[in-house]
Design an enzyme around this catalytic site. Structure first.
Site, PDB file in Angstrom:
ATOM      1  N   PHE A  14       0.820  -1.212   0.000  1.00 14.36           N
ATOM      2  CA  PHE A  14       0.000   0.000   0.000  1.00 14.36           C
ATOM      3  C   PHE A  14       0.856   1.265   0.000  1.00 14.36           C
ATOM      4  CE2 PHE A  14      -1.959  -3.527   2.233  1.00 14.36           C
ATOM      5  CZ  PHE A  14      -3.112  -3.702   1.496  1.00 14.36           C
ATOM      6  N   GLY A  40       5.992  -3.385  10.269  1.00 13.16           N
ATOM      7  CA  GLY A  40       4.956  -3.669   9.290  1.00 13.16           C
ATOM      8  C   GLY A  40       5.563  -3.959   7.929  1.00 13.16           C
ATOM      9  N   SER A  46       7.811  -1.763   1.089  1.00 14.75           N
ATOM     10  CA  SER A  46       8.668  -0.718   1.681  1.00 14.75           C
ATOM     11  C   SER A  46      10.070  -1.266   1.951  1.00 14.75           C
ATOM     12  CB  SER A  46       8.049  -0.174   2.966  1.00 14.75           C
ATOM     13  OG  SER A  46       7.755  -1.227   3.864  1.00 14.75           O
ATOM     14  N   ASP A  65       7.609  -7.770  11.772  1.00 19.86           N
ATOM     15  CA  ASP A  65       6.215  -8.096  11.449  1.00 19.86           C
ATOM     16  C   ASP A  65       5.926  -9.502  11.966  1.00 19.86           C
ATOM     17  OD1 ASP A  65       3.707  -8.648  10.127  1.00 19.86           O
ATOM     18  OD2 ASP A  65       4.208  -7.118   8.653  1.00 19.86           O
ATOM     19  N   GLY A  69      -0.915 -10.661   9.583  1.00 23.45           N
ATOM     20  CA  GLY A  69      -1.863  -9.685   9.050  1.00 23.45           C
ATOM     21  C   GLY A  69      -2.439  -8.799  10.136  1.00 23.45           C
ATOM     22  N   SER A 118       5.773  -5.982  17.229  1.00 23.69           N
ATOM     23  CA  SER A 118       6.662  -4.851  17.499  1.00 23.69           C
ATOM     24  C   SER A 118       6.947  -4.737  18.992  1.00 23.69           C
ATOM     25  CB  SER A 118       5.987  -3.586  16.960  1.00 23.69           C
ATOM     26  OG  SER A 118       6.515  -2.440  17.538  1.00 23.69           O
ATOM     27  N   ASP A 135       4.583   1.548  10.249  1.00 21.42           N
ATOM     28  CA  ASP A 135       3.519   1.194   9.303  1.00 21.42           C
ATOM     29  C   ASP A 135       2.926  -0.160   9.686  1.00 21.42           C
ATOM     30  OD1 ASP A 135       1.860   1.490   7.088  1.00 21.42           O
ATOM     31  OD2 ASP A 135       3.303   0.577   5.711  1.00 21.42           O
ATOM     32  N   HIS A 138      -2.871  -0.239  12.665  1.00 24.05           N
ATOM     33  CA  HIS A 138      -3.316   1.147  12.564  1.00 24.05           C
ATOM     34  C   HIS A 138      -4.314   1.549  13.650  1.00 24.05           C
ATOM     35  CE1 HIS A 138      -0.876   1.247   9.146  1.00 24.05           C
ATOM     36  NE2 HIS A 138      -1.565   2.059   8.374  1.00 24.05           N
ATOM     37  N   HIS A 163       3.529   6.124   8.185  1.00 19.58           N
ATOM     38  CA  HIS A 163       2.744   5.966   6.954  1.00 19.58           C
ATOM     39  C   HIS A 163       1.251   6.122   7.265  1.00 19.58           C
ATOM     40  CE1 HIS A 163       1.502   3.727   3.112  1.00 19.58           C
ATOM     41  NE2 HIS A 163       1.979   4.912   2.780  1.00 19.58           N
TER      42      HIS A 163
END
Ligand code: MG
Length: 215
Positions: A14, A40, A46, A65, A69, A118, A135, A138, A163
């Site tokens: 994304f 992420g 990225s 990560d 998901g 994280s 990132d 969220h 991000h």
């Protein structure tokens, strides 16, 4: 050198092209002063930009990560992708795809995948970082935990990137913007211009190199 456009096209993610170029440029600027870290990784888009900059500056990229998901990528949710569903574990599993991305880009000697949350990775961390790219999840408490868990490790002059900073609430969720503003206002960072939804803050203070040169 920027990542191969054909590979970039192939990798799910994304991150916009302009955003990718900006994080590449920033990582290239500071990478030589310490490792970079991203939260992420997903399928590695990225990672391609940051990894390319780290390779060029003889740096290292830690890529954090759990690869299960985020909330919005689970079955029935808006960003669920059946291609990333592992029927054996009955979970999302983006790690095989991520590993393929890193291998195809020839970045296995540059990128260190940390396959955990994280919060777990931050628990025993002690290495100064030249750049942190947030990132991951969220939800507001997740973004805030990432900010509080990692920003202390940034060297003076190091970059803190967020991000999905949507200034206009009609365009996207407000959690990254809320935490970005908290970081911007906490007195430790200078605010630089944004690139699309990429928020860029720079840790204040003299760089270690400059301090050494004064001694
Ligand atoms: Mg994002």
């Amino acid at each position: 050198m920027l990542p191969d456009p054909v590979l970039l096209q192939d990798v799910k993610g994304f991150l916009g092209e302009e955003e990718g170029r900006r994080i590449y440029t920033l990582a290239l600027e500071v990478g030589g002063r310490g490792p970079c870290l991203e939260i992420g990784s997903y399928c590695g888009k990225s990672t391609l930009y940051l990894g390319a900059a780290c390779r060029e500056s003889a740096s290292i990229l830690f890529s954090v990560d759990h690869h299960r998901g985020s909330e919005e990528q689970q079955p029935g949710e808006e960003y669920f992708d059946p291609e990333l569903w592992d029927p054996r574990s009955r979970t999302i599993d983006t790690l095989p795809t991520f590993r393929r991305t890193i291998a195809r880009a020839g970045l296995e000697a540059v990128v260190v995948p940390l396959v955990c949350s994280s919060a777990v990775a931050a628990r025993a961390w002690a290495t100064p970082l030249s750049l942190v790219f947030i990132d991951g999840g969220h939800a507001e408490e997740t973004v805030r935990a990432d900010y509080l868990g990692w920003s202390d490790y940034l060297i003076p002059g190091g970059y803190l990137l967020f991000h999905d900073v949507f200034v206009d609430p009609a365009r996207g969720g407000q959690a990254p913007f809320t935490v970005y503003r908290q970081a911007r206002d906490d007195g430790r960072f200078d605010e630089l211009s944004m690139t699309e939804t990429l928020g860029v803050l720079r840790r204040k203070g003299r760089s270690k190199n400059r301090i050494f040169s004064l001694l």
